[in-house]
Design an enzyme around this catalytic site. Sequence first.
Site, PDB file in Angstrom:
ATOM      1  N   LYS A  80     -14.047  -3.856   1.884  1.00 44.40           N
ATOM      2  CA  LYS A  80     -14.874  -2.646   1.726  1.00 44.40           C
ATOM      3  C   LYS A  80     -16.357  -2.902   2.011  1.00 44.40           C
ATOM      4  O   LYS A  80     -17.062  -1.992   2.445  1.00 44.40           O
ATOM      5  CB  LYS A  80     -14.710  -2.071   0.313  1.00 44.40           C
TER       6      LYS A  80
ATOM      7  N   ARG B 141     -18.955  -8.522 -19.218  1.00 45.87           N
ATOM      8  CA  ARG B 141     -18.898  -9.883 -19.773  1.00 45.87           C
ATOM      9  C   ARG B 141     -20.218 -10.599 -19.498  1.00 45.87           C
ATOM     10  O   ARG B 141     -20.807 -11.189 -20.396  1.00 45.87           O
ATOM     11  CB  ARG B 141     -17.711 -10.606 -19.130  1.00 45.87           C
ATOM     12  N   THR B 142     -20.701 -10.493 -18.271  1.00 46.51           N
ATOM     13  CA  THR B 142     -22.026 -11.045 -17.936  1.00 46.51           C
ATOM     14  C   THR B 142     -23.033  -9.903 -18.058  1.00 46.51           C
ATOM     15  O   THR B 142     -23.085  -9.008 -17.201  1.00 46.51           O
ATOM     16  CB  THR B 142     -22.026 -11.583 -16.487  1.00 46.51           C
TER      17      THR B 142
ATOM     18  N   SER C 290       0.829  -1.216   0.000  1.00 47.22           N
ATOM     19  CA  SER C 290       0.000   0.000   0.000  1.00 47.22           C
ATOM     20  C   SER C 290       0.864   1.268   0.000  1.00 47.22           C
ATOM     21  O   SER C 290       1.817   1.394   0.777  1.00 47.22           O
ATOM     22  CB  SER C 290      -0.908   0.014   1.228  1.00 47.22           C
TER      23      SER C 290
ATOM     24  N   ASN D 194     -14.686   2.881   1.820  1.00 51.91           N
ATOM     25  CA  ASN D 194     -13.214   2.834   1.841  1.00 51.91           C
ATOM     26  C   ASN D 194     -12.626   3.784   2.880  1.00 51.91           C
ATOM     27  O   ASN D 194     -11.420   3.846   3.035  1.00 51.91           O
ATOM     28  CB  ASN D 194     -12.620   3.114   0.458  1.00 51.91           C
TER      29      ASN D 194
HETATM   30  P1  ATR Z   1     -14.097  -5.749  -8.382  1.00 56.60           P
HETATM   31  O1  ATR Z   1     -14.484  -5.517  -6.964  1.00 56.60           O
HETATM   32  O2  ATR Z   1     -12.638  -5.568  -8.679  1.00 56.60           O
HETATM   33  O3  ATR Z   1     -14.963  -4.999  -9.330  1.00 56.60           O
HETATM   34  P2  ATR Z   1     -15.623  -8.110  -8.923  1.00 56.60           P
HETATM   35  O4  ATR Z   1     -16.785  -7.548  -8.155  1.00 56.60           O
HETATM   36  O5  ATR Z   1     -15.243  -9.539  -8.784  1.00 56.60           O
HETATM   37  O6  ATR Z   1     -14.299  -7.322  -8.610  1.00 56.60           O
HETATM   38  O7  ATR Z   1     -15.902  -7.783 -10.463  1.00 56.60           O
HETATM   39  C1  ATR Z   1     -14.970  -8.078 -11.452  1.00 56.60           C
HETATM   40  C2  ATR Z   1     -15.479  -7.523 -12.765  1.00 56.60           C
HETATM   41  O8  ATR Z   1     -14.485  -7.711 -13.779  1.00 56.60           O
HETATM   42  C3  ATR Z   1     -16.733  -8.197 -13.276  1.00 56.60           C
HETATM   43  O9  ATR Z   1     -17.513  -7.234 -13.947  1.00 56.60           O
HETATM   44  C4  ATR Z   1     -16.183  -9.250 -14.237  1.00 56.60           C
HETATM   45  O10 ATR Z   1     -17.081  -9.663 -15.236  1.00 56.60           O
HETATM   46  P3  ATR Z   1     -18.206 -10.786 -14.889  1.00 56.60           P
HETATM   47  O11 ATR Z   1     -19.294 -10.062 -14.153  1.00 56.60           O
HETATM   48  O12 ATR Z   1     -18.643 -11.289 -16.214  1.00 56.60           O
HETATM   49  O13 ATR Z   1     -17.522 -11.829 -14.063  1.00 56.60           O
HETATM   50  C5  ATR Z   1     -15.050  -8.465 -14.854  1.00 56.60           C
HETATM   51  N1  ATR Z   1     -14.018  -9.321 -15.456  1.00 56.60           N
HETATM   52  C6  ATR Z   1     -13.104 -10.082 -14.830  1.00 56.60           C
HETATM   53  N2  ATR Z   1     -12.293 -10.712 -15.705  1.00 56.60           N
HETATM   54  C7  ATR Z   1     -12.710 -10.335 -16.938  1.00 56.60           C
HETATM   55  C8  ATR Z   1     -12.281 -10.632 -18.265  1.00 56.60           C
HETATM   56  N3  ATR Z   1     -11.251 -11.445 -18.519  1.00 56.60           N
HETATM   57  N4  ATR Z   1     -12.950 -10.042 -19.291  1.00 56.60           N
HETATM   58  C9  ATR Z   1     -13.981  -9.229 -19.049  1.00 56.60           C
HETATM   59  N5  ATR Z   1     -14.442  -8.909 -17.833  1.00 56.60           N
HETATM   60  C10 ATR Z   1     -13.812  -9.443 -16.776  1.00 56.60           C
END
Ligand code: ATR
Length: 267
Positions: A65, A151-152, A14, A86
Amino acid sequence: MHKLAVFGNPIEHSLSPKIHAIFAQQTGVYIEYSKQLAPIGDFKQVAQDFIKQGGTGFNITVPFKIQAFEIADELTKNAQAAGAVNTIKVQGAKLIGENTDGIGLMRDLSANLGVSLQGKTLLIIGAGGAARGIILPLLEQNPKRLMIANRTASKAISLANEFAKYGKTCGFGLEKIKPSPVDIIINASSAALNNEMPNIPDETANGAICYDLMYGKTTKFMQWAQANNAIKVVDGLGMLVEQAAASFEFWTGKRPMTMAVIKELAK
Ligand code: ATR
């Protein structure tokens, strides 16, 4: 005297103690700011112990968080919208929860990079916690529209619906991104943690400012943006310093200057 700390796991790397030490020196406020490794599953106890020992405020980073959100007695509007905290200020017997991540991004864009968001088309990639944390302060700048692509698809759609009361939002799957002009693309996905790149059409970067929330390395998203004619490619170091400045102000009432700190850390 402000007895402050940052809690996370891991926490070793950090930069927050260094940033806050510079702010304290600049503003003449006396602080003590330590790094605290909280065991997974034990954040609440460790935070309570810190408060018993005289802690007046603390930052919270990954993965605590949401737990910080849960222990707060009162939440700011930003924290409420982000669903995550945060920054906590100890105020008598109460813990006040704030989230400065989105303010940090917004200030880095506007004050440091000279980018006004008003009337702009924004595209956020990702619909997880990081995306949720930045949306409200961006919408408060009155962009033309804020699109969330994930992605989703379902997660992007529900996030966009949730924030629709604050501004013009829409959500869809990555495959639905249209090559129509976008002013600013913000990578809020965690793809870089696995050295991956979200599947975005190459033309999207053309003429856009591309901002990655990650810092400390050039991500695949940044390389992609550079290779596809982005007008500016930025990492999240400025946001890191700006969110720290907003936390510092939340605790002490004093607003530190950030530009010199960003330059120092970027060396
Ligand atoms: P964070 O707190 O860092 O946002 P998270 O809540 O786990 O972590 O969310 C990760 C995000 O990155 C999600 O939107 C994920 O997409 P999915 O909802 O489809 O899982 C996205 N993500 C992670 N790896 C990815 C990849 N290789 N390509 C596209 N999106 C990705």
